[in-house]
Scaffold this motif. Structure first.
Motif, PDB file in Angstrom:
ATOM      1  N   SER A 242       0.827  -1.205   0.000  1.00  0.00           N
ATOM      2  CA  SER A 242       0.000   0.000   0.000  1.00  0.00           C
ATOM      3  C   SER A 242       0.864   1.259   0.000  1.00  0.00           C
ATOM      4  N   ALA A 243       1.916   1.267   0.803  1.00  0.00           N
ATOM      5  CA  ALA A 243       2.755   2.466   0.920  1.00  0.00           C
ATOM      6  C   ALA A 243       3.469   2.784  -0.388  1.00  0.00           C
ATOM      7  N   LEU A 244       3.959   1.772  -1.086  1.00  0.00           N
ATOM      8  CA  LEU A 244       4.675   2.005  -2.345  1.00  0.00           C
ATOM      9  C   LEU A 244       3.740   2.221  -3.521  1.00  0.00           C
ATOM     10  N   GLY A 245       2.534   1.693  -3.415  1.00  0.00           N
ATOM     11  CA  GLY A 245       1.643   1.757  -4.569  1.00  0.00           C
ATOM     12  C   GLY A 245       0.583   2.820  -4.507  1.00  0.00           C
ATOM     13  N   CYS A 246       0.367   3.427  -3.339  1.00  0.00           N
ATOM     14  CA  CYS A 246      -0.742   4.369  -3.229  1.00  0.00           C
ATOM     15  C   CYS A 246      -0.424   5.670  -3.956  1.00  0.00           C
ATOM     16  N   ALA A 247      -1.473   6.290  -4.491  1.00  0.00           N
ATOM     17  CA  ALA A 247      -1.311   7.577  -5.169  1.00  0.00           C
ATOM     18  C   ALA A 247      -1.301   8.682  -4.122  1.00  0.00           C
ATOM     19  N   PRO A 248      -0.286   9.561  -4.122  1.00  0.00           N
ATOM     20  CA  PRO A 248      -0.233  10.643  -3.134  1.00  0.00           C
ATOM     21  C   PRO A 248      -1.297  11.696  -3.410  1.00  0.00           C
ATOM     22  N   ASP A 249      -1.614  12.479  -2.372  1.00  0.00           N
ATOM     23  CA  ASP A 249      -2.594  13.549  -2.527  1.00  0.00           C
ATOM     24  C   ASP A 249      -2.075  14.648  -3.448  1.00  0.00           C
ATOM     25  N   GLY A 250      -0.786  14.953  -3.352  1.00  0.00           N
ATOM     26  CA  GLY A 250      -0.194  16.003  -4.176  1.00  0.00           C
ATOM     27  C   GLY A 250       0.508  15.431  -5.390  1.00  0.00           C
ATOM     28  N   PRO A 251       1.500  16.165  -5.925  1.00  0.00           N
ATOM     29  CA  PRO A 251       2.257  15.669  -7.085  1.00  0.00           C
ATOM     30  C   PRO A 251       2.983  14.367  -6.760  1.00  0.00           C
ATOM     31  N   ARG A 252       3.106  13.515  -7.748  1.00  0.00           N
ATOM     32  CA  ARG A 252       3.808  12.241  -7.553  1.00  0.00           C
ATOM     33  C   ARG A 252       5.265  12.487  -7.208  1.00  0.00           C
ATOM     34  N   PRO A 253       5.800  11.817  -6.169  1.00  0.00           N
ATOM     35  CA  PRO A 253       7.220  11.969  -5.872  1.00  0.00           C
ATOM     36  C   PRO A 253       8.071  11.375  -6.981  1.00  0.00           C
ATOM     37  N   ASP A 254       9.255  11.912  -7.154  1.00  0.00           N
ATOM     38  CA  ASP A 254      10.209  11.359  -8.111  1.00  0.00           C
ATOM     39  C   ASP A 254      11.000  10.215  -7.495  1.00  0.00           C
ATOM     40  N   VAL A 255      11.161  10.272  -6.178  1.00  0.00           N
ATOM     41  CA  VAL A 255      11.924   9.256  -5.442  1.00  0.00           C
ATOM     42  C   VAL A 255      11.179   8.945  -4.152  1.00  0.00           C
ATOM     43  N   THR A 256      11.105   7.671  -3.819  1.00  0.00           N
ATOM     44  CA  THR A 256      10.617   7.259  -2.501  1.00  0.00           C
ATOM     45  C   THR A 256      11.756   6.557  -1.785  1.00  0.00           C
ATOM     46  N   ILE A 257      11.993   6.955  -0.543  1.00  0.00           N
ATOM     47  CA  ILE A 257      13.026   6.328   0.281  1.00  0.00           C
ATOM     48  C   ILE A 257      12.336   5.503   1.353  1.00  0.00           C
ATOM     49  N   THR A 258      12.740   4.236   1.491  1.00  0.00           N
ATOM     50  CA  THR A 258      12.205   3.381   2.542  1.00  0.00           C
ATOM     51  C   THR A 258      13.311   3.030   3.520  1.00  0.00           C
ATOM     52  N   THR A 259      12.931   2.733   4.757  1.00  0.00           N
ATOM     53  CA  THR A 259      13.903   2.342   5.776  1.00  0.00           C
ATOM     54  C   THR A 259      13.573   0.934   6.258  1.00  0.00           C
ATOM     55  N   GLY A 260      14.575   0.066   6.278  1.00  0.00           N
ATOM     56  CA  GLY A 260      14.375  -1.307   6.713  1.00  0.00           C
ATOM     57  C   GLY A 260      13.715  -2.147   5.627  1.00  0.00           C
ATOM     58  N   GLY A 261      13.631  -3.444   5.900  1.00  0.00           N
ATOM     59  CA  GLY A 261      12.935  -4.348   4.982  1.00  0.00           C
ATOM     60  C   GLY A 261      13.718  -4.742   3.752  1.00  0.00           C
ATOM     61  N   VAL A 274       7.952  -4.385  -4.675  1.00  0.00           N
ATOM     62  CA  VAL A 274       8.366  -3.797  -5.948  1.00  0.00           C
ATOM     63  C   VAL A 274       7.947  -4.695  -7.111  1.00  0.00           C
ATOM     64  N   ALA A 275       8.180  -5.996  -6.975  1.00  0.00           N
ATOM     65  CA  ALA A 275       7.812  -6.929  -8.045  1.00  0.00           C
ATOM     66  C   ALA A 275       6.306  -6.940  -8.269  1.00  0.00           C
ATOM     67  N   ALA A 276       5.515  -6.929  -7.186  1.00  0.00           N
ATOM     68  CA  ALA A 276       4.060  -6.961  -7.312  1.00  0.00           C
ATOM     69  C   ALA A 276       3.529  -5.712  -8.008  1.00  0.00           C
ATOM     70  N   LEU A 277       4.229  -4.609  -7.880  1.00  0.00           N
ATOM     71  CA  LEU A 277       3.805  -3.363  -8.507  1.00  0.00           C
ATOM     72  C   LEU A 277       4.326  -3.230  -9.945  1.00  0.00           C
ATOM     73  N   GLY A 278       5.018  -4.272 -10.431  1.00  0.00           N
ATOM     74  CA  GLY A 278       5.523  -4.242 -11.799  1.00  0.00           C
ATOM     75  C   GLY A 278       6.846  -3.525 -11.941  1.00  0.00           C
ATOM     76  N   GLY A 279       7.524  -3.291 -10.824  1.00  0.00           N
ATOM     77  CA  GLY A 279       8.807  -2.596 -10.866  1.00  0.00           C
ATOM     78  C   GLY A 279       9.966  -3.536 -11.094  1.00  0.00           C
ATOM     79  N   ARG A 280      11.147  -2.988 -11.074  1.00  0.00           N
ATOM     80  CA  ARG A 280      12.357  -3.787 -11.260  1.00  0.00           C
ATOM     81  C   ARG A 280      13.468  -3.255 -10.375  1.00  0.00           C
ATOM     82  N   LEU A 281      14.338  -4.147  -9.984  1.00  0.00           N
ATOM     83  CA  LEU A 281      15.493  -3.785  -9.181  1.00  0.00           C
ATOM     84  C   LEU A 281      16.629  -3.375 -10.115  1.00  0.00           C
ATOM     85  N   LEU A 282      17.112  -2.178  -9.941  1.00  0.00           N
ATOM     86  CA  LEU A 282      18.249  -1.715 -10.734  1.00  0.00           C
ATOM     87  C   LEU A 282      19.566  -2.101 -10.082  1.00  0.00           C
ATOM     88  N   LEU A 283      19.544  -2.201  -8.770  1.00  0.00           N
ATOM     89  CA  LEU A 283      20.748  -2.527  -8.020  1.00  0.00           C
ATOM     90  C   LEU A 283      20.296  -3.243  -6.757  1.00  0.00           C
TER      91      LEU A 283
END
Length: 414
Positions: A242-261, A274-283
């Motif tokens: 939910s945290a990575l996939g939800c649409a923000p109230d304002g403009p979409r962020p360019d970067v999201t930083i997560t801590t832990g996990g 990330v995989a469930a949202l259709g993303g990919r790991l760059l590193l």
């Protein structure tokens, strides 16, 4: 592009192959920079442009100044005098004068401005040059600021690429500009995780105090980002998704930083979300200590996600490694190379890993700080920079790569 040489660019969800070795620290920094391109510019009001990078040149809309004006308080005069004083604002004939203030519009027909100190008025209508005035006080052009003296219409006043200071803003205002095109800073959102984290007071055994929330927005700003708020979640997969996939109230962020996990246990959900949202790991992982579980990902909406480890110092070193170059690329700034400085101490080898150690500068030498375990912040809080000790170690008196912390200046150590 470096990233394309390391990971396949096949479409769709991508999880890094577990058999791959963690990327070297220097390569990870370069990849984070190379993967991103500059964000589009935006027009902002003059007061908001200070400290931002100009993306298009500022030109003069008209001559500066755009009219001939008086450089002195006194009289606008036509001819060498004496003169008859007439009302202001009308064309002056030869032998006529009119009162004028500094910056006032030079009336048609005026050939010079006579300073108040240099003129002698006889009654209200007669004016002459004082007998003790130096010659030439009423010479043609005297004390007149001609139109276009500072710049001609169309002339470039501030070139693109300039980091704007208050004087630049004043110049732009004088030139008739209300808004300026500047490089947009990356918008950065933060997702703080951990059910065991408390945000105030002294934590009980098994609980830990939040070390990220109070500092990350400030560090993001110092790295050139624009903080867009923090979201605090627990440790469940559903909360991550939910945290990575939800649409923000304002403009979409360019970067999201997560801590832990970012570990690979059953309770670490960064990669699965990330995989469930259709993303990919760059590193996926960096050969460095601390901070080796750091991850850089990209979601289908173009947003980058930086996964920081849960330990405070490890997270900060990962943010310096990935966040600093990524923000620089998005903000159209140059890549910051490490500076070679002389180590004041022997630094042990760590085969296969670059060690990132907060350090202090003393008389031109760098020394490792104490209290620099992955979960410690004490050493970093008193450091001037951090050193990147290569896997083979460094002997005292030898060069070692050093980078500044966002809040320090390598040229001005404490």
């Amino acid at each position: 592009m470096l990233a394309q040489a390391i990971f396949t660019d096949a479409p769709g969800p991508l999880v890094a192959d577990e058999r791959r070795h963690a990327l070297a620290w220097a390569e990870a920094r370069q990849l984070a920079y190379d993967w991103a391109g500059p964000l589009p510019s935006s027009n902002v009001a003059l007061g908001e442009a200070i400290g931002r990078t100009l993306t298009s040149p500022v030109t003069a809309h008209q001559d500066l100044p755009h009219y001939a004006s008086s450089a002195m308080d006194g009289w606008a005069v036509n001819g060498s005098g004496p003169w008859i004083v007439t009302e202001s604002g009308r064309t002056l004939a030869v032998g006529e004068a009119s009162v004028i203030a500094t910056g006032g519009l030079i009336p048609s027909g005026a050939t010079a401005v006579l300073r108040k100190e240099s003129g002698e008025a006889c009654g209200d209508a007669h004016l002459s040059v004082r007998h003790d005035t130096k010659p030439g006080e009423a010479a043609p052009g005297r004390h007149i600021r001609p139109a276009g003296e500072e710049a001609s219409a169309g002339e470039v006043l501030i070139p693109a690429g300039t980091v704007l200071n208050p004087a630049h803003i004043a110049l732009a205002a004088v030139a008739g500009h209300d808004h300026l095109p500047v490089q947009r800073k990356p918008r950065v959102a933060v997702v703080l995780t951990g059910s065991e984290v408390v945000t105030s007071g002294e934590p009980a055994p098994g609980r830990v105090r939040d070390a990220f929330g109070p500092q990350l927005d400030a560090v993001i700003s110092q790295l050139g980002g624009a903080p867009e708020g923090q979201l605090r979640i627990g440790d469940s997969y559903e909360e991550w998704l939910s945290a990575l996939g939800c649409a923000p109230d304002g403009p979409r962020p360019d970067v999201t930083i997560t801590t832990g996990g970012t570990g690979k246990s059953g309770t670490d959900h960064f990669r699965d979300a990330v995989a469930a949202l259709g993303g990919r790991l760059l590193l996926d992982g960096i050969a460095m200590r601390p901070g080796h579980p750091a991850v850089l990902a990209e979601l289908p909406d173009g947003r980058f996600v930086i996964g920081l480890p849960g330990n405070p110092l490890a997270a900060m070193m990962a943010l310096m490694t990935l966040g600093e170059p990524l923000f620089a690329a998005l903000g159209s700034r140059s890549f910051q190379p490490a500076v070679q400085m002389v180590s004041g101490a022997d630094l042990d080898p760590a085969p296969g890993s670059t060690r990132l150690i907060p350090c202090t500068l003393i008389h031109g030498l760098v020394f490792p700080a104490s209290h620099t375990g992955p979960g410690m912040m004490r050493g970093l809080s008193w450091a001037d920079a951090y050193m990147a000790v290569p896997p083979e170690g460094v002997a005292a008196g030898s060069p070692v790569p050093v980078l500044p912390l966002p809040w320090t200046d390598l040229q001005q150590p404490r």
